[in-house]
Design a protein around this motif. Structure first.
Motif, PDB file in Angstrom:
ATOM      1  N   LEU A 133      34.518  40.238  65.416  1.00  0.00           N
ATOM      2  CA  LEU A 133      34.033  39.630  64.171  1.00  0.00           C
ATOM      3  C   LEU A 133      34.374  40.472  62.952  1.00  0.00           C
ATOM      4  O   LEU A 133      34.172  40.068  61.819  1.00  0.00           O
ATOM      5  CB  LEU A 133      32.504  39.459  64.238  1.00  0.00           C
ATOM      6  N   LEU A 134      34.890  41.682  63.205  1.00  0.00           N
ATOM      7  CA  LEU A 134      35.190  42.608  62.106  1.00  0.00           C
ATOM      8  C   LEU A 134      36.297  42.027  61.230  1.00  0.00           C
ATOM      9  O   LEU A 134      37.353  41.647  61.714  1.00  0.00           O
ATOM     10  CB  LEU A 134      35.632  43.956  62.690  1.00  0.00           C
ATOM     11  N   ARG A 135      36.026  41.913  59.953  1.00  0.00           N
ATOM     12  CA  ARG A 135      37.059  41.443  59.033  1.00  0.00           C
ATOM     13  C   ARG A 135      37.462  42.608  58.154  1.00  0.00           C
ATOM     14  O   ARG A 135      36.617  43.297  57.592  1.00  0.00           O
ATOM     15  CB  ARG A 135      36.551  40.275  58.186  1.00  0.00           C
ATOM     16  N   THR A 136      38.770  42.816  58.055  1.00  0.00           N
ATOM     17  CA  THR A 136      39.222  43.975  57.292  1.00  0.00           C
ATOM     18  C   THR A 136      39.991  43.529  56.071  1.00  0.00           C
ATOM     19  O   THR A 136      40.759  42.578  56.120  1.00  0.00           O
ATOM     20  CB  THR A 136      40.141  44.861  58.141  1.00  0.00           C
ATOM     21  N   GLY A 137      39.772  44.189  54.986  1.00  0.00           N
ATOM     22  CA  GLY A 137      40.523  43.917  53.773  1.00  0.00           C
ATOM     23  C   GLY A 137      41.827  44.702  53.791  1.00  0.00           C
ATOM     24  O   GLY A 137      42.129  45.414  54.749  1.00  0.00           O
ATOM     25  N   ARG A 138      42.595  44.558  52.761  1.00  0.00           N
ATOM     26  CA  ARG A 138      43.846  45.288  52.648  1.00  0.00           C
ATOM     27  C   ARG A 138      43.980  45.815  51.236  1.00  0.00           C
ATOM     28  O   ARG A 138      43.552  45.161  50.290  1.00  0.00           O
ATOM     29  CB  ARG A 138      45.033  44.352  52.895  1.00  0.00           C
ATOM     30  N   GLU A 139      44.633  46.959  51.130  1.00  0.00           N
ATOM     31  CA  GLU A 139      45.044  47.393  49.805  1.00  0.00           C
ATOM     32  C   GLU A 139      46.015  46.369  49.261  1.00  0.00           C
ATOM     33  O   GLU A 139      46.695  45.689  50.018  1.00  0.00           O
ATOM     34  CB  GLU A 139      45.775  48.739  49.911  1.00  0.00           C
ATOM     35  N   GLN A 140      46.081  46.261  47.940  1.00  0.00           N
ATOM     36  CA  GLN A 140      46.990  45.298  47.340  1.00  0.00           C
ATOM     37  C   GLN A 140      48.212  46.024  46.782  1.00  0.00           C
ATOM     38  O   GLN A 140      48.138  47.177  46.382  1.00  0.00           O
ATOM     39  CB  GLN A 140      46.295  44.540  46.214  1.00  0.00           C
ATOM     40  N   ARG A 141      49.323  45.348  46.825  1.00  0.00           N
ATOM     41  CA  ARG A 141      50.501  45.894  46.158  1.00  0.00           C
ATOM     42  C   ARG A 141      51.039  44.818  45.235  1.00  0.00           C
ATOM     43  O   ARG A 141      50.735  43.635  45.414  1.00  0.00           O
ATOM     44  CB  ARG A 141      51.573  46.284  47.174  1.00  0.00           C
ATOM     45  N   ARG A 142      51.855  45.218  44.266  1.00  0.00           N
ATOM     46  CA  ARG A 142      52.414  44.257  43.334  1.00  0.00           C
ATOM     47  C   ARG A 142      53.485  43.435  44.027  1.00  0.00           C
ATOM     48  O   ARG A 142      54.340  43.973  44.713  1.00  0.00           O
ATOM     49  CB  ARG A 142      53.019  45.002  42.152  1.00  0.00           C
ATOM     50  N   SER A 143      53.438  42.127  43.879  1.00  0.00           N
ATOM     51  CA  SER A 143      54.430  41.267  44.502  1.00  0.00           C
ATOM     52  C   SER A 143      55.528  40.954  43.498  1.00  0.00           C
ATOM     53  O   SER A 143      55.381  41.214  42.306  1.00  0.00           O
ATOM     54  CB  SER A 143      53.737  39.995  44.974  1.00  0.00           C
ATOM     55  N   ARG A 144      56.627  40.407  43.971  1.00  0.00           N
ATOM     56  CA  ARG A 144      57.691  40.007  43.064  1.00  0.00           C
ATOM     57  C   ARG A 144      57.357  38.672  42.405  1.00  0.00           C
ATOM     58  O   ARG A 144      58.018  38.255  41.482  1.00  0.00           O
ATOM     59  CB  ARG A 144      59.014  39.854  43.837  1.00  0.00           C
ATOM     60  N   ARG A 145      56.392  37.994  42.954  1.00  0.00           N
ATOM     61  CA  ARG A 145      56.043  36.683  42.412  1.00  0.00           C
ATOM     62  C   ARG A 145      55.131  36.809  41.190  1.00  0.00           C
ATOM     63  O   ARG A 145      54.531  37.837  40.968  1.00  0.00           O
ATOM     64  CB  ARG A 145      55.375  35.845  43.494  1.00  0.00           C
ATOM     65  N   PHE A 146      55.028  35.708  40.461  1.00  0.00           N
ATOM     66  CA  PHE A 146      54.298  35.739  39.197  1.00  0.00           C
ATOM     67  C   PHE A 146      53.126  34.774  39.172  1.00  0.00           C
ATOM     68  O   PHE A 146      53.079  33.814  39.924  1.00  0.00           O
ATOM     69  CB  PHE A 146      55.253  35.374  38.061  1.00  0.00           C
ATOM     70  N   LYS A 147      52.210  35.041  38.264  1.00  0.00           N
ATOM     71  CA  LYS A 147      51.163  34.078  37.951  1.00  0.00           C
ATOM     72  C   LYS A 147      50.979  34.086  36.441  1.00  0.00           C
ATOM     73  O   LYS A 147      51.292  35.086  35.785  1.00  0.00           O
ATOM     74  CB  LYS A 147      49.878  34.449  38.675  1.00  0.00           C
ATOM     75  N   PRO A 148      50.480  32.996  35.870  1.00  0.00           N
ATOM     76  CA  PRO A 148      50.292  32.953  34.421  1.00  0.00           C
ATOM     77  C   PRO A 148      49.274  34.005  34.009  1.00  0.00           C
ATOM     78  O   PRO A 148      48.373  34.338  34.773  1.00  0.00           O
ATOM     79  CB  PRO A 148      49.719  31.554  34.172  1.00  0.00           C
ATOM     80  N   SER A 149      49.440  34.528  32.823  1.00  0.00           N
ATOM     81  CA  SER A 149      48.547  35.581  32.363  1.00  0.00           C
ATOM     82  C   SER A 149      48.622  35.663  30.846  1.00  0.00           C
ATOM     83  O   SER A 149      49.537  35.102  30.230  1.00  0.00           O
ATOM     84  CB  SER A 149      48.980  36.903  32.983  1.00  0.00           C
ATOM     85  N   HIS A 150      47.659  36.340  30.250  1.00  0.00           N
ATOM     86  CA  HIS A 150      47.732  36.502  28.796  1.00  0.00           C
ATOM     87  C   HIS A 150      48.575  37.695  28.419  1.00  0.00           C
ATOM     88  O   HIS A 150      49.053  37.818  27.316  1.00  0.00           O
ATOM     89  CB  HIS A 150      46.328  36.629  28.209  1.00  0.00           C
ATOM     90  N   ARG A 151      48.727  38.617  29.365  1.00  0.00           N
ATOM     91  CA  ARG A 151      49.591  39.765  29.125  1.00  0.00           C
ATOM     92  C   ARG A 151      50.815  39.647  30.026  1.00  0.00           C
ATOM     93  O   ARG A 151      50.859  38.809  30.900  1.00  0.00           O
ATOM     94  CB  ARG A 151      48.853  41.055  29.454  1.00  0.00           C
ATOM     95  N   GLY A 152      51.776  40.522  29.844  1.00  0.00           N
ATOM     96  CA  GLY A 152      52.911  40.549  30.735  1.00  0.00           C
ATOM     97  C   GLY A 152      54.159  39.998  30.069  1.00  0.00           C
ATOM     98  O   GLY A 152      54.231  39.927  28.843  1.00  0.00           O
TER      99      GLY A 152
END
Lengths: 288, 382
Positions: free
Chosen positions: B160-179
């Motif tokens: 039942l143990l659920r583990t998270g992961r560190e995040q890394r920057r992907s090459r894909r994009f999402k809309p944002s106010h900065r960037g």
């Protein structure tokens, strides 16, 4: 081209020596119009086959190098936003406000940048090399699967662009991870080994005419044995060719320990491998 | 290894094919071959068989070699299938030469059975596993000293143990106010405003989970823990199927990710015990790491090594490979089950050469220790 044997001859004319298996695989890929998935260690000649096939078919080679994060806009097509914006600016200055017309103009073919997959579909004939597909994300394989199933790409704003004649497709993988089964199903699968001693001698002689039979044999024997040694990066054909060229450049007529050690950098690309090979006196018994 | 120079493996095919006179016979012979392959574990399903027949129609089926190659290209899906393919091909087409066939080198050691044998002799009184306080006690107990029932409870909790992961920057994009400028969205916006190009849209990179690679030492000295550690591997794979790889390391490296994808832990563990050829052997971790680094992409991954560091091989090799690993991986975590014991000192030779290259050195003997590891994988600091 009516048999694998004939294709092997044509590849030979391009200085690519294909074994029976590889020639049959390439022959079937051409005949059945299916992509050919080549797996095997780095340096066994997977990428080189695509080049040789392109030369045989007198078709341009279009290459898509895969990497983590490769996405649709880099593989299929992209819009030339700068030019689209300029076009809109010009229209604005000219007082054109018919938005339907503007939209049609802005999403016209002339503002579309074809990336390798679209280019391969629009070019006839073409050889499409999708190199190191194991490096791309799993998500990218879904895009590939779609393109390789229909040889068509649909651009929402423009419609579907279909290949009149599908390109010849070669995919390579170094097997750093398993390629998805659905993609494998689309392809003919061939596992490529390092060449046999005889074939390696033949390749050296074919590619480097200045190389004598005896030097080619010594080199092939040494690299064959090195591949059985536990190295970080066993030498592939490309490295063997580089090494032989280095030997020839130094005027070596035969492989002796000194000249071998001096040129080792062309063959082995890890410091640890150099140390292992020089340390255990690998080249000491060369003349034997 | 198979090589193209290996000429004897397709013996028999021409004779068998010459005997098949009509095309109908040929189809029967070939589908029979595919069926035999399937029984031997090669994924030669209906689709692939159809491709095989299609390929044959482009070749001269009676020519030596063509049936062999056509089948190999279409019925096999990976290099692992090739030895089986060769074996079945030889046997099916009757070309098997006496004395040439190699015995199937598959030895299955049912590790769990061996483990159950000495459990319960540890002197601990059985703890009723149903109550909350009992679970709390179990959480900190050493899995090597548990009874079968306690261990089963821990395994249930582990699943039942659920583990998270560190995040890394992907090459894909999402809309944002900065960037950076988002061309596509900007043009869309301009068209919506009748061609007015005043408003710009921006986008930024998405993030994706960092890959985790777990290497579990299954050598003899790790026997009391390997099973539980592999169950942890199952939980990791289940949490992030696309960002997890699990290998067993002993005397050879075995990829277990596919086996661990089964939802059911028991099914997964059965598949795992069949896949691992070297349960309870020695450890040559240095060589394993070298093989791992040669053929797998550790770049940017969080690599977790679960081992007690009892290295039988060359310790200097282990040091060199650990150095290489630490240069390649994003983070290296070493899990040592013995670290949870009182007074433990990392004195084994293997452990002491590895430690300088380890980012986090953690225990791995109890459920609590695994939960701590899960937090680490989620990006917490040790």
């Amino acid at each position: 081209m009516d048999s694998p044997g004939r294709l092997a001859e044509l590849l030979d004319e391009q200085a690519y020596l294909a074994g029976e298996g590889l020639a049959t695989a390439a022959f079937l890929a051409l005949r059945m119009g299916r992509p050919l998935l080549l797996e095997g260690e780095a340096g066994v000649g997977k990428t080189e086959l695509a080049r040789a096939l392109a030369a045989v078919l007198e078709a341009p080679l279009i290459r898509l190098q895969c990497y983590e994060g490769l996405d649709a806009s880099q593989a299929l097509y992209d819009w030339d936003f700068a030019r689209q914006l300029l076009h809109l600016k010009a229209a604005e200055a000219g007082g054109i406000t018919d938005s339907a017309r503007l939209e049609e103009e802005v999403y016209g073919r002339r503002f579309l940048i074809a990336r390798p997959l679209l280019r391969a579909i629009e070019t006839q004939p073409a050889v499409l090399l999708i190199d190191e597909v194991d490096r791309a994300d799993v998500e990218f394989e879904a895009i590939l699967l779609e393109v390789l199933s229909d040889f068509a790409i649909s651009v929402p704003e423009l419609g579907t662009i279909r290949a009149e004649r599908p390109p010849v497709v070669v995919l390579t993988s170094n097997r750093t991870r398993e390629v998805h089964d659905a993609l494998k199903r689309r392809c003919l699968y061939h596992w490529l080994e390092h060449p046999s001693f005889e074939r390696e001698v033949a390749i050296l002689r074919r590619r480097l005419p200045a190389c004598s039979e005896s030097l080619a044999e010594q080199v092939a024997k040494a690299t064959g044995r090195l591949r059985e040694t536990d190295l970080i990066k066993p030498p592939g054909i490309a490295e063997t060719l580089d090494w032989t060229e280095a030997l020839l450049t130094l005027g070596a007529r035969e492989l002796d320990p000194d000249v071998a050690a001096a040129t080792l950098g062309a063959l082995l690309k890890h410091r640890e491998d150099h140390e292992a090979v020089l340390g255990n006196g690998f080249f000491g018994d060369l003349r034997g | 290894m198979i090589s193209e120079a290996d000429g004897d493996r397709r013996d028999g095919a021409p004779e068998a094919l010459a005997a098949a006179v009509t095309p109908g016979d040929l189809v029967a012979v070939m589908t029979g071959f595919a069926r035999t392959l399937r029984a031997a574990g090669v994924p030669a399903d209906h689709d692939r068989t159809q491709n095989f027949l299609r390929a044959l129609s482009h070749l001269d089926a009676a020519r030596p070699g063509d049936a062999y190659w056509a089948g190999r290209f279409t019925l096999c899906a990976s290099a692992d299938d090739l030895p089986r393919y060769d074996r079945v091909f030889r046997a099916y087409f009757g070309g098997l030469r006496a004395g040439r066939a190699k015995p199937a080198a598959v030895t299955v050691v049912r590790h769990t059975a061996a483990l159950a044998g000495d459990r319960g002799e540890s002197g601990d009184s059985p703890v009723p596993a149903a109550t909350a306080s009992a679970a709390e006690v179990l959480r900190n107990r050493d899995v090597a000293r548990m009874t079968g029932a306690e261990l089963a409870e821990v395994h249930r909790l582990l699943a039942l143990l659920r583990t998270g992961r560190e995040q890394r920057r992907s090459r894909r994009f999402k809309p944002s106010h900065r960037g950076g400028l988002d061309g596509r969205a900007t043009i869309r916006e301009a068209l919506r405003r009748g061609g007015e190009t005043a408003r710009l849209r921006y986008r930024t990179h998405r993030t994706r989970p960092r890959r985790v690679v777990l290497l579990v030492d299954v050598s003899g000295s790790m026997t009391p823990y390997a099973d539980t550690l592999l169950r942890l591997g199952h939980a990791l794979v289940r949490s992030e199927p696309r960002a997890t790889e699990v290998f067993s390391a002993g005397t050879r490296l075995t990829r277990l990710t596919a086996e661990l994808r089964h939802r059911d832990p028991a099914t997964a563990m059965n598949a795992v015990s069949r896949a691992i050829p070297d349960w309870s052997g020695g450890t040559r971790l240095g060589e394993e790491l070298r093989r791992f680094l040669a053929s797998n992409d550790a770049g940017g991954a969080v690599v977790v090594i679960a081992s007690d560091g009892w290295e039988r091989g060359d310790v200097s090799l282990l040091g060199a490979e650990m150095a290489r690993l630490s240069r390649t991986a994003h983070r290296v975590i070493w899990v040592n089950p013995h670290k949870g014991q009182k007074g433990y000192q990392p004195l084994t030779a293997g452990m002491s050469v590895a430690l300088p290259y380890v980012d986090d050195f953690v225990a791995g003997h109890s459920l609590a220790a695994f939960e701590e590891l899960a937090r680490l994988l989620g990006g917490a600091n040790a």
